[in-house]
Design a protein around this motif. Structure first.
Motif, PDB file in Angstrom:
ATOM      1  N   UNK A  93     -24.140  -8.665   3.228  1.00  0.00           N
ATOM      2  CA  UNK A  93     -25.333  -7.826   3.091  1.00  0.00           C
ATOM      3  C   UNK A  93     -25.815  -7.377   4.468  1.00  0.00           C
ATOM      4  N   UNK A  94     -25.751  -8.282   5.424  1.00  0.00           N
ATOM      5  CA  UNK A  94     -26.201  -7.947   6.778  1.00  0.00           C
ATOM      6  C   UNK A  94     -25.361  -6.816   7.365  1.00  0.00           C
ATOM      7  N   UNK A  95     -24.059  -6.915   7.193  1.00  0.00           N
ATOM      8  CA  UNK A  95     -23.153  -5.870   7.691  1.00  0.00           C
ATOM      9  C   UNK A  95     -23.550  -4.519   7.144  1.00  0.00           C
ATOM     10  N   UNK A  96     -23.825  -4.482   5.842  1.00  0.00           N
ATOM     11  CA  UNK A  96     -24.151  -3.199   5.221  1.00  0.00           C
ATOM     12  C   UNK A  96     -25.517  -2.688   5.654  1.00  0.00           C
ATOM     13  N   UNK A  97     -26.426  -3.614   5.930  1.00  0.00           N
ATOM     14  CA  UNK A  97     -27.753  -3.162   6.353  1.00  0.00           C
ATOM     15  C   UNK A  97     -27.735  -2.630   7.780  1.00  0.00           C
ATOM     16  N   UNK A  98     -26.902  -3.238   8.603  1.00  0.00           N
ATOM     17  CA  UNK A  98     -26.804  -2.832  10.009  1.00  0.00           C
ATOM     18  C   UNK A  98     -26.073  -1.499  10.154  1.00  0.00           C
ATOM     19  N   UNK A  99     -25.064  -1.318   9.319  1.00  0.00           N
ATOM     20  CA  UNK A  99     -24.161  -0.188   9.528  1.00  0.00           C
ATOM     21  C   UNK A  99     -24.676   1.106   8.912  1.00  0.00           C
ATOM     22  N   UNK A 100     -24.304   2.201   9.548  1.00  0.00           N
ATOM     23  CA  UNK A 100     -24.583   3.486   8.922  1.00  0.00           C
ATOM     24  C   UNK A 100     -23.260   4.193   8.655  1.00  0.00           C
ATOM     25  N   UNK A 101     -22.182   3.429   8.657  1.00  0.00           N
ATOM     26  CA  UNK A 101     -20.845   4.020   8.534  1.00  0.00           C
ATOM     27  C   UNK A 101     -20.368   4.102   7.090  1.00  0.00           C
ATOM     28  N   UNK A 102     -21.133   3.543   6.160  1.00  0.00           N
ATOM     29  CA  UNK A 102     -20.712   3.531   4.763  1.00  0.00           C
ATOM     30  C   UNK A 102     -19.289   3.002   4.650  1.00  0.00           C
ATOM     31  N   UNK A 125     -27.295  -2.866  -2.813  1.00  0.00           N
ATOM     32  CA  UNK A 125     -26.185  -2.137  -2.223  1.00  0.00           C
ATOM     33  C   UNK A 125     -25.783  -1.020  -3.186  1.00  0.00           C
ATOM     34  N   UNK A 126     -25.342   0.073  -2.631  1.00  0.00           N
ATOM     35  CA  UNK A 126     -24.940   1.196  -3.468  1.00  0.00           C
ATOM     36  C   UNK A 126     -23.481   1.523  -3.229  1.00  0.00           C
ATOM     37  N   UNK A 127     -22.781   1.844  -4.298  1.00  0.00           N
ATOM     38  CA  UNK A 127     -21.375   2.191  -4.184  1.00  0.00           C
ATOM     39  C   UNK A 127     -21.231   3.708  -4.247  1.00  0.00           C
ATOM     40  N   UNK A 128     -20.411   4.239  -3.365  1.00  0.00           N
ATOM     41  CA  UNK A 128     -20.190   5.683  -3.337  1.00  0.00           C
ATOM     42  C   UNK A 128     -18.698   5.940  -3.466  1.00  0.00           C
ATOM     43  N   UNK A 129     -18.346   6.932  -4.310  1.00  0.00           N
ATOM     44  CA  UNK A 129     -16.934   7.270  -4.462  1.00  0.00           C
ATOM     45  C   UNK A 129     -16.707   8.642  -3.858  1.00  0.00           C
ATOM     46  N   UNK A 130     -16.197   8.693  -2.630  1.00  0.00           N
ATOM     47  CA  UNK A 130     -16.027   9.977  -1.951  1.00  0.00           C
ATOM     48  C   UNK A 130     -15.074  10.881  -2.732  1.00  0.00           C
ATOM     49  N   UNK A 131     -15.410  12.150  -2.756  1.00  0.00           N
ATOM     50  CA  UNK A 131     -14.699  13.108  -3.601  1.00  0.00           C
ATOM     51  C   UNK A 131     -13.184  13.122  -3.368  1.00  0.00           C
ATOM     52  N   UNK A 132     -12.726  13.025  -2.135  1.00  0.00           N
ATOM     53  CA  UNK A 132     -11.301  13.165  -1.905  1.00  0.00           C
ATOM     54  C   UNK A 132     -10.588  11.885  -1.543  1.00  0.00           C
ATOM     55  N   UNK A 138     -28.253   1.103   2.341  1.00  0.00           N
ATOM     56  CA  UNK A 138     -29.517   1.836   2.242  1.00  0.00           C
ATOM     57  C   UNK A 138     -29.673   2.352   0.816  1.00  0.00           C
ATOM     58  N   UNK A 139     -30.595   1.737   0.085  1.00  0.00           N
ATOM     59  CA  UNK A 139     -30.733   2.113  -1.323  1.00  0.00           C
ATOM     60  C   UNK A 139     -31.882   3.082  -1.577  1.00  0.00           C
ATOM     61  N   UNK A 140     -32.536   3.532  -0.519  1.00  0.00           N
ATOM     62  CA  UNK A 140     -33.534   4.584  -0.708  1.00  0.00           C
ATOM     63  C   UNK A 140     -32.790   5.855  -1.088  1.00  0.00           C
ATOM     64  N   UNK A 141     -33.417   6.691  -1.920  1.00  0.00           N
ATOM     65  CA  UNK A 141     -32.719   7.892  -2.378  1.00  0.00           C
ATOM     66  C   UNK A 141     -32.298   8.811  -1.236  1.00  0.00           C
ATOM     67  N   UNK A 142     -31.049   9.162  -1.185  1.00  0.00           N
ATOM     68  CA  UNK A 142     -30.552  10.104  -0.190  1.00  0.00           C
ATOM     69  C   UNK A 142     -29.191  10.616  -0.637  1.00  0.00           C
ATOM     70  N   UNK A 143     -28.774  11.719  -0.032  1.00  0.00           N
ATOM     71  CA  UNK A 143     -27.486  12.316  -0.375  1.00  0.00           C
ATOM     72  C   UNK A 143     -26.468  11.993   0.717  1.00  0.00           C
TER      73      UNK A 143
END
Lengths: 137, 137
Positions: B18-27, B62-69, B78-83
DNA sequence: GTAATTGCAAAAGATTTGCCCCATT
DNA sequence: AATGGGGCAAATCTTTTGCAATTAC
């Protein structure tokens, strides 16, 4: 020298697959396209379906969608800009309008170079799975 | 009787992830989280990373994102709403603002029951990979 | 005739799971 | 002590790929 693509052939398989996607509004998975295609081409293989979906995507005739809560891609024969709603209950995917204003969302972000595609997905439950106003009597 | 979830324990592994994900902005991908986590927990396994990412996602941390390609998921602390903007060249993913008006997009669609999540992804090339205004001299 | 495409099966990549032991509560 | 969680490896699922035969052009 900008014609890097190789020429494609009109095989029965590719035609059937494209037709299935154009007819359907179900945003089927590759597997679903495969089963549908078997009805007219009993010997078509899943690999062929995948290969053709990729070719058609490359030609801009088909769009691939990765639903937020699912492990398999869906395919869409409608390439006009639009958004999607995905019901996590019944896994139905329906089309939504795509606000034209969205492009502005990016206009001032300096890290963004150029935008080639936009993907808007709303996730939740559809009216049939969870009616917004439950009938109490 | 609505407490279906079982209680979770504070393990070192889960905390580190969790710490890694909170620190990082690299997704980062699960694999990337795994490599990062190994720096403090040399014995942690990839399976544990996946299991914890799923638990944390279930907890809404934590939020999971599936990149289009891409074939692998990215994870976002970061679970605040954003694109998101995804560069298909360098596979960098950056945050974008999410227009608050988007919810209206669905208001009049009768087939939609309730919306629990919204996912907006712009795909293209970032400024570093394809400068919007190429320097000619 | 040539090269793209197919079917099949094997391979690859990502994620999940069973099992047994360990650690948190 | 009870049981959730960890590590490891095997299993699963989706998608891709190599190959020899076929087909569109």
């Amino acid at each position: 020298m900008e014609d890097t693509e190789k020429k494609s052939r009109n095989t029965r398989q590719r035609g059937v697959i494209l037709e299935i996607l154009k007819e359907s509004c179900a945003h089927p998975t590759a597997e679903a396209v495969y089963h549908q295609a078997r009805k007219s081409l009993p010997n078509i293989s899943l690999g062929t379906v995948y290969r053709n979906l990729n070719v058609l995507r490359g030609q801009g005739l088909v769009r691939e969608i990765r639903p937020a809560g699912s492990s398999s891609s869906r395919f869409d024969g409608n390439c006009l800009p639009h958004a999607h709603f995905y019901c996590t209950e019944c896994r139905t995917m329906i089309d939504l309008p795509l606000p034209a204003s969205l492009q502005e969302n990016v206009r001032d972000v300096e890290a963004v170079g150029s935008v080639s595609a936009m993907d808007l997905q709303m996730v939740g439950t559809c009216a049939r799975c969870a009616p917004p106003v439950p009938q109490l009597l």
